[in-house]
Design an enzyme around this catalytic site. Structure first.
Site, PDB file in Angstrom:
ATOM      1  N   ASP A   9     -29.246  -3.137 -42.879  1.00 35.62           N
ATOM      2  CA  ASP A   9     -29.236  -4.108 -43.852  1.00 35.62           C
ATOM      3  C   ASP A   9     -27.880  -5.066 -42.471  1.00 35.62           C
ATOM      4  O   ASP A   9     -26.932  -4.436 -43.082  1.00 35.62           O
ATOM      5  CB  ASP A   9     -29.580  -5.377 -44.736  1.00 35.62           C
ATOM      6  N   ASP A  11     -26.694  -9.315 -42.727  1.00 36.38           N
ATOM      7  CA  ASP A  11     -25.617  -9.883 -43.695  1.00 36.38           C
ATOM      8  C   ASP A  11     -26.055  -9.602 -44.928  1.00 36.38           C
ATOM      9  O   ASP A  11     -26.260  -9.538 -46.100  1.00 36.38           O
ATOM     10  CB  ASP A  11     -26.586 -11.203 -43.308  1.00 36.38           C
TER      11      ASP A  11
END
Length: 229
Positions: A9, A11
Site C-alpha cells: 500500500d 498512503d
C-alpha cells in the site's frame, strides 16, 4: 527466502499521507484566503473518509469525490468559495508535499533485491504517479497498480487479481501484501488468499474480521522479517 512478490500500500505505509494532506490543505486555504484551518481540516478529513468508503463500495465516482469533499465543508461553514477550484489546487499541491514514512526507502531497496515490489493504491492515479516520482522510491518499484486502471478498488478481489498480473511471474505462496488498513489491505489479502503484513505504527487494536499474518510497528521490522529469511 519465503517471499518474492511484495505488494505495498502507498498512503500511510510508505508515504506519510496525513502529513502531506494537512500541508496541502493548508496551502489551499491560504491561496483562497480562507481562515479557520483547524475546524475545516477536521471536517474535511471526516467527509473525505466517508466519501472514500463510498468509493470503495462502488457507490460514488472518484471524479465526484474529488470535488464533493470540498463542497460539503464549504456549505457547512458557509464559505463562499468554489469547490472545483479548491479541488484542482489541492490535487496540484499534493504531489509536491511528499513525506516518506521512516524506513520506506530502505525497505523498498532491500525487498527489491529479493524479488519484485509493486504498489497497490485506490488513490487518484495521476496524483499517485507524481507523488511516487517525487518520493525517490521509483527505482525499486516494478509497477504501480491503481483502482482507476483496474476498474475495481481494494478490497475487491478483482483488484488484487489485477495487481498480481503485473508481476513477471506470480505464485501466491511467495506473495505478501503490506498495508496499514485492515479493511482494505489485510481483508483484501485474506479474500485473495495470500499472506499479509499489517503495518500498525500506532499499535491499534484489531477489532475487525481481517486477520494479518504478521503485524509490525516500524518499516524496518518488515525488511528484517520478509527479506533473507
Amino acid at each position: 527466502m519465503k517471499y518474492r512478490h511484495f505488494l505495498f500500500d502507498l498512503d500511510d505505509t510508505l508515504l506519510d499521507f496525513k502529513a502531506s494532506e494537512r500541508l496541502s490543505f493548508s496551502r489551499v486555504l491560504s491561496s483562497l484566503g480562507i481562515d479557520g484551518e483547524d475546524a475545516l481540516f477536521a471536517d474535511y478529513q471526516r467527509e473525505n473518509l466517508l466519501l472514500w468508503s463510498e468509493f470503495e463500495k462502488g457507490t460514488i465516482r472518484k471524479e465526484t469525490l474529488k470535488v464533493e469533499r470540498f463542497r460539503r465543508i464549504f456549505v457547512r461553514h458557509r464559505i463562499d468559495a468554489d469547490p472545483e477550484t479548491a479541488s484542482a489546487l489541492y490535487l496540484q499541491l499534493l504531489p509536491e508535499t511528499v513525506v516518506l514514512v521512516e524506513g520506506a526507502a530502505d525497505v523498498c531497496a532491500k525487498l527489491a533485491a529479493e524479488g519484485e515490489v509493486g504498489i497497490i493504491t485506490n488513490g487518484i492515479e495521476a496524483v499517485q504517479a507524481k507523488r511516487i516520482a517525487n518520493s525517490g522510491l521509483a527505482p525499486w518499484l516494478s509497477f504501480v497498480a491503481t483502482s482507476e486502471t483496474c476498474g475495481f478498488a481494494k478490497p475487491d478481489i478483482r483488484f488484487f487479481e489485477h495487481a498480481a498480473s503485473r508481476f513477471r511471474t506470480f505464485d501466491k505462496e511467495e506473495a505478501i501484501i503490506v498495508g496499514d488498513r485492515l479493511d482494505a489491505d489485510i481483508l483484501g489479502a485474506n479474500q485473495f488468499g495470500i499472506e499479509s503484513c499489517w503495518f500498525n505504527p500506532l499499535r491499534a487494536e484489531n477489532r475487525s474480521s481481517a486477520v494479518p499474518t504478521i503485524e509490525v510497528a516500524r518499516l524496518v521490522e518488515i525488511a528484517d522479517r520478509l527479506a533473507g529469511g
